[in-house]
Design an enzyme around this catalytic site. Sequence first.
Site, PDB file in Angstrom:
ATOM      1  N   LYS A  26       0.832  -1.203   0.000  1.00  0.00           N
ATOM      2  CA  LYS A  26       0.000   0.000   0.000  1.00  0.00           C
ATOM      3  C   LYS A  26       0.865   1.250   0.000  1.00  0.00           C
ATOM      4  CE  LYS A  26      -3.825  -0.176   2.286  1.00  0.00           C
ATOM      5  NZ  LYS A  26      -4.416  -0.576   3.553  1.00  0.00           N
ATOM      6  N   ARG A  95      -3.212   2.932   8.549  1.00  0.00           N
ATOM      7  CA  ARG A  95      -3.615   1.729   7.810  1.00  0.00           C
ATOM      8  C   ARG A  95      -2.454   0.756   7.659  1.00  0.00           C
ATOM      9  NH1 ARG A  95      -6.299   2.725   2.651  1.00  0.00           N
ATOM     10  NH2 ARG A  95      -8.438   2.929   3.299  1.00  0.00           N
ATOM     11  N   GLY A 104      -8.212  -7.324   4.293  1.00  0.00           N
ATOM     12  CA  GLY A 104      -9.064  -7.363   5.478  1.00  0.00           C
ATOM     13  C   GLY A 104      -8.480  -8.087   6.678  1.00  0.00           C
ATOM     14  N   MET A 106      -5.634  -7.445   8.378  1.00  0.00           N
ATOM     15  CA  MET A 106      -4.998  -6.629   9.413  1.00  0.00           C
ATOM     16  C   MET A 106      -5.834  -5.384   9.664  1.00  0.00           C
ATOM     17  SD  MET A 106      -1.035  -7.172   8.587  1.00  0.00           S
ATOM     18  CE  MET A 106      -1.278  -6.715   6.916  1.00  0.00           C
ATOM     19  N   ARG A 339      -3.631  -1.731  -6.123  1.00  0.00           N
ATOM     20  CA  ARG A 339      -2.780  -2.918  -6.042  1.00  0.00           C
ATOM     21  C   ARG A 339      -3.175  -3.859  -7.170  1.00  0.00           C
ATOM     22  NH1 ARG A 339      -5.480  -5.039  -0.425  1.00  0.00           N
ATOM     23  NH2 ARG A 339      -7.572  -5.308  -1.203  1.00  0.00           N
ATOM     24  N   HIS A 455     -16.078  -8.601   1.857  1.00  0.00           N
ATOM     25  CA  HIS A 455     -14.974  -9.438   2.325  1.00  0.00           C
ATOM     26  C   HIS A 455     -15.081 -10.862   1.791  1.00  0.00           C
ATOM     27  CE1 HIS A 455     -13.046 -12.184   5.157  1.00  0.00           C
ATOM     28  NE2 HIS A 455     -12.064 -11.322   4.989  1.00  0.00           N
ATOM     29  N   ARG A 561       1.693 -47.940 -12.851  1.00  0.00           N
ATOM     30  CA  ARG A 561       1.784 -48.906 -11.743  1.00  0.00           C
ATOM     31  C   ARG A 561       1.012 -50.156 -12.160  1.00  0.00           C
ATOM     32  NH1 ARG A 561       0.806 -43.895  -8.632  1.00  0.00           N
ATOM     33  NH2 ARG A 561       2.506 -43.587  -7.131  1.00  0.00           N
ATOM     34  N   ARG A 617       6.089 -49.899 -14.565  1.00  0.00           N
ATOM     35  CA  ARG A 617       6.815 -50.352 -13.390  1.00  0.00           C
ATOM     36  C   ARG A 617       6.349 -51.747 -13.007  1.00  0.00           C
ATOM     37  NH1 ARG A 617       5.910 -47.466  -7.821  1.00  0.00           N
ATOM     38  NH2 ARG A 617       4.006 -48.714  -7.867  1.00  0.00           N
ATOM     39  N   GLU A 753      14.392 -44.563  -5.272  1.00  0.00           N
ATOM     40  CA  GLU A 753      13.456 -44.175  -4.210  1.00  0.00           C
ATOM     41  C   GLU A 753      13.935 -44.584  -2.825  1.00  0.00           C
ATOM     42  OE1 GLU A 753       9.623 -46.040  -4.977  1.00  0.00           O
ATOM     43  OE2 GLU A 753      10.561 -47.794  -5.865  1.00  0.00           O
ATOM     44  N   SER A 772      14.091 -43.020 -12.597  1.00  0.00           N
ATOM     45  CA  SER A 772      12.921 -42.211 -12.273  1.00  0.00           C
ATOM     46  C   SER A 772      12.869 -42.090 -10.751  1.00  0.00           C
ATOM     47  CB  SER A 772      11.659 -42.876 -12.809  1.00  0.00           C
ATOM     48  OG  SER A 772      10.549 -42.060 -12.498  1.00  0.00           O
ATOM     49  N   THR A 775       9.805 -40.045  -5.542  1.00  0.00           N
ATOM     50  CA  THR A 775       9.975 -39.156  -4.382  1.00  0.00           C
ATOM     51  C   THR A 775       8.966 -39.436  -3.270  1.00  0.00           C
ATOM     52  OG1 THR A 775       8.725 -37.539  -5.658  1.00  0.00           O
ATOM     53  CG2 THR A 775      11.123 -37.276  -5.604  1.00  0.00           C
ATOM     54  N   ASP A 777       8.366 -42.607  -1.970  1.00  0.00           N
ATOM     55  CA  ASP A 777       9.130 -43.486  -1.078  1.00  0.00           C
ATOM     56  C   ASP A 777      10.421 -42.826  -0.618  1.00  0.00           C
ATOM     57  OD1 ASP A 777       7.877 -45.981  -0.404  1.00  0.00           O
ATOM     58  OD2 ASP A 777       7.781 -46.355  -2.563  1.00  0.00           O
ATOM     59  N   CYS A 840       8.637 -39.431 -10.666  1.00  0.00           N
ATOM     60  CA  CYS A 840       7.266 -39.923 -10.789  1.00  0.00           C
ATOM     61  C   CYS A 840       6.538 -39.955  -9.460  1.00  0.00           C
ATOM     62  CB  CYS A 840       7.229 -41.283 -11.466  1.00  0.00           C
ATOM     63  SG  CYS A 840       8.081 -42.554 -10.536  1.00  0.00           S
ATOM     64  N   TYR A 860      12.323 -34.874 -17.049  1.00  0.00           N
ATOM     65  CA  TYR A 860      10.861 -34.769 -17.074  1.00  0.00           C
ATOM     66  C   TYR A 860      10.275 -35.011 -15.693  1.00  0.00           C
ATOM     67  CZ  TYR A 860      10.742 -39.898 -16.961  1.00  0.00           C
ATOM     68  OH  TYR A 860      10.895 -41.195 -16.583  1.00  0.00           O
TER      69      TYR A 860
HETATM   70  C1  PEP Z   1       7.259 -43.235  -5.349  1.00  0.00           C
HETATM   71  O1  PEP Z   1       7.648 -43.910  -4.404  1.00  0.00           O
HETATM   72  O2  PEP Z   1       7.500 -42.034  -5.465  1.00  0.00           O
HETATM   73  C2  PEP Z   1       6.432 -43.839  -6.389  1.00  0.00           C
HETATM   74  C3  PEP Z   1       6.083 -43.122  -7.437  1.00  0.00           C
HETATM   75  O3  PEP Z   1       5.978 -45.096  -6.156  1.00  0.00           O
HETATM   76  P1  PEP Z   1       4.728 -45.446  -5.234  1.00  0.00           P
HETATM   77  O4  PEP Z   1       4.066 -44.158  -4.880  1.00  0.00           O
HETATM   78  O5  PEP Z   1       3.872 -46.329  -6.071  1.00  0.00           O
HETATM   79  O6  PEP Z   1       5.395 -46.155  -4.127  1.00  0.00           O
HETATM   80 MG    MG Z   2       7.562 -46.063  -4.570  1.00  0.00          MG
END
Ligand code: PEP
Ligand code: MG
Length: 888
Positions: A26, A95, A104, A106, A339, A455, A561, A617, A753, A772, A775, A777, A840, A860
């Site tokens: 502001k 203000r 709204g 604060m 704003r 609001h 899967r 997989r 993983e 791959s 993330t 696990d 993945c 990717y």
């Molecule tokens: C993972 O572990 O990130 C994965 C994609 O496998 P899942 O979720 O099937 O264990």
């Molecule tokens: Mg997994």
Amino acid sequence: MTGEAAKYLYDMSEGSADMRTILGGKGANLAEMKRLGIPVPDGFTVSTAACVDTMRAGGEWPDGLWEDVQTSLERLEERTGRTLGGQNPLLLSVRSGAVFSMPGMMDTILNLGISDDTVEALAAQAENPRFAWDSYRRFLQMYGDVVEGVPPHLYEDELTSLKARRGVEQDTELSTEDLQELVATFKDVSRRELGRELPTDPHEQLRRAIDAVFRSWDTPRARVYRKANDIPDDLGTAVNVMQMVFGNRGETSATGVCFTRNPSTGEHELYGEFLVNAQGEDVVAGIRTPRPLTEMEQVLPQAYEQLVQTMRDLEAHYKDMQDIEFTVEEGTLYLLQTRNGKRTAAAALKVARDMVEEGVLTREEALQRVEPGQLDQLLHPAIDAEHGRTPVTKGLPASPGAAVGEVVFDADIAARRGEAGEAVVLVRYETTPDDIHGVIQAQGVLTAHGGMTSHAAVVARGMGKPCVAGANAIRINTSERTLSIGDRVFHEGDVITLDGSTGHVYGEALELVPPQINEDFAAILGWADEVRRLGVRANADTGEDAAKARELGAAGIGLCRTEHMFMAADRLPAVREMILADDEDARAQALEKILPMQQEDFEAIFTAMKGLPVTVRLLDPPLHEFLPSLVDQSLLVQRLELTGGDAGELDRAKVLLGQVKRLHELNPMLGTRGCRLAMLYPEIPAMQARAIVRAALAVREREGETAGVEIMIPLVAYAAELQSQRRVVEEAVAEELESAGAELEVSVGTMIELPRACVVADQIAEHADFFSFGTNDLTQTGIGISRDDAEGGFLSAYVAEEVIPSNPFESIDRDGVGGLVQIGAEKGRAAKPGLKLGVCGEHGGDPASIALFEELGLDYVSCSPFRVPIARFAAARAVLGGQKRADG
Ligand code: PEP
Ligand code: MG
């Protein structure tokens, strides 16, 4: 440190738009407007640093801050020729204004400087005693509430009761004498509540008001809002102290709020509301229902014309849709705020696209006008246009989208039930900032009162929640918990549907249809595709999902899967037969039954994805997941024993129980699953590889083209595991191709993983055509938490108490799990330059995580089909350096 005292105070003429971090949105924008020659009231800003330093010192102001405020005030008094508390009284507004706007959330105090000593002088100067006393009662009410903590309804109740006694509806119908009486009553209310007089010295009031604004940074509602909008807690708010301009000086004065485009749809049209003879809070709080801005042309033609021109100028200057507050004092226009306006995702896309067509923005700039996470709003089911039902009532279409849920009347209940996963619609007379936690958890909001800039409307649009506001035919009874519309009565728990795009309310659950990508979305995604470097694939394990993913722009499947294929009811008997098999032959026979079923699934997927890569997989979960639970099976055996039923049945149940016991594990997540299972039963991956090859060949035969086949081994920790599994797969593939007399390129890679896999990624890479990162696990094993146990337990407490910034299963833990990904990527590529790297886990669809994967140079991401558009967009933003944009 230079040893110089920090500069906490800035005259408005010292600032500019790029000083937002110091002056708040502001303050920075007011200074910018002043620079541009747009009429704004004069004033000064107490910097965000002053607030931060005060918070750090437990509420103590830094040395010299108060003296600096007084010096700035003296300068303002000189410039305006008025004095705070003097007989030519200077009145101030105090203000809040943070770096990121928090509408709204604060506090603000208006009309500061009015007192028994100055009210008459103000009345005489304005030649308008009514205005002076109206300002005084407003001041007492706001100051008492915001600064001293008197419950605001105590003042409201007095105001309502006075209006009732006078037989009037509107505040504006009260006379000067009425307002004088109200001032006396308000003082009594404050005295009664506080057990002392309010301070009457305006300087003291100013100090306390600034302090109250500092403190309002930390109110529960502000915290909730920041959490919902990813705004850091340590930024603090600036405080803008400005000369008051008065929209309540009679019929040639007014106050209003407007947007340079429609914030619901993005349409380039005049959008706003105003109230004659009112102060700003009346519009925003939805207390009086304001009039549409277009009507201002008749009432205040000159100010209107000037406003419309200023709106155009400001939008051109900021190259973005503006949200503006203004006041007209006796025909003269003042801007109180501008704003970048909060808008729905649909509006964000339309505005961005239109501004490119208008030549205002480049495509890259346009991409930065849309928050990737916001696009989620467009990927939810919508009301089927063909529903043919009659609405029970209609309000203002304040925020588009469909909300179906049970009626609740209380923000706490909405918050609690919404958090528990129930669909609720919050129904309120009007919402206040204190309802924010309920709004966040509700499917949508319905209010009886307030306009398009109330609001409820502003907050709902910012969050992409459907909202119908100002549905004035509804009657809410909060004590009985009922909603009456005509002679229909809805009780808490009854289901309604809101259509935030039309304002219609339905007394039933309407059918919803899958979302569509509209033209604006498609156009902007096209631009994103030109900018992004990361590929975007989808996680899909049916032909239908694969087709949807392709339609939404997936460049293949990053994770198919295969366990769901084993779990379908028609397959489970064969799968159990395989698990229960006593020897290899029996197992091989069971697998022969499963193979054609798997092949059929793969054919559907490869057909949908022909010409694109598909990563399949191999089986991942532990075998016990295909069997009944230990408890259920033990109970069954016990029951059969007690009832002395069919001996054959009892025998079969006992055999199964024995197998369930053998396969039972204490920590299945860390047990015999993934490639560990395949190492024990290599017939399973071999069967899967055969099914994959047969499917690929069949699709090529039928369609003339097939998918790019990539086979992925899960849960590898040791290079030797991958080496061994690769051999099993390659042998099966070779045999199949030989017997078919065909050729097919098949690549074999692995999930990364487990932490060990990241650390020895160089060894593993020698046997892998691709990696791959799983993330999901990797988060479980990297942090050492079981998702199923943690999300309903300590993890939510950790997030609430800010031990960690967010749920690491939703947005990647950058330093920890992100660090493991980095090690895995670097080591993998060091051993095998150009090794293809994907992600993945669910993080593949999360914008903040995508930004990290871009930084790490992965190839990717793969996410669920409906997040593919978000991932495409987020990947482009990651290239452009997608920092959160300050809109305040
Ligand atoms: C993972 O572990 O990130 C994965 C994609 O496998 P899942 O979720 O099937 O264990
Ligand atoms: Mg997994």
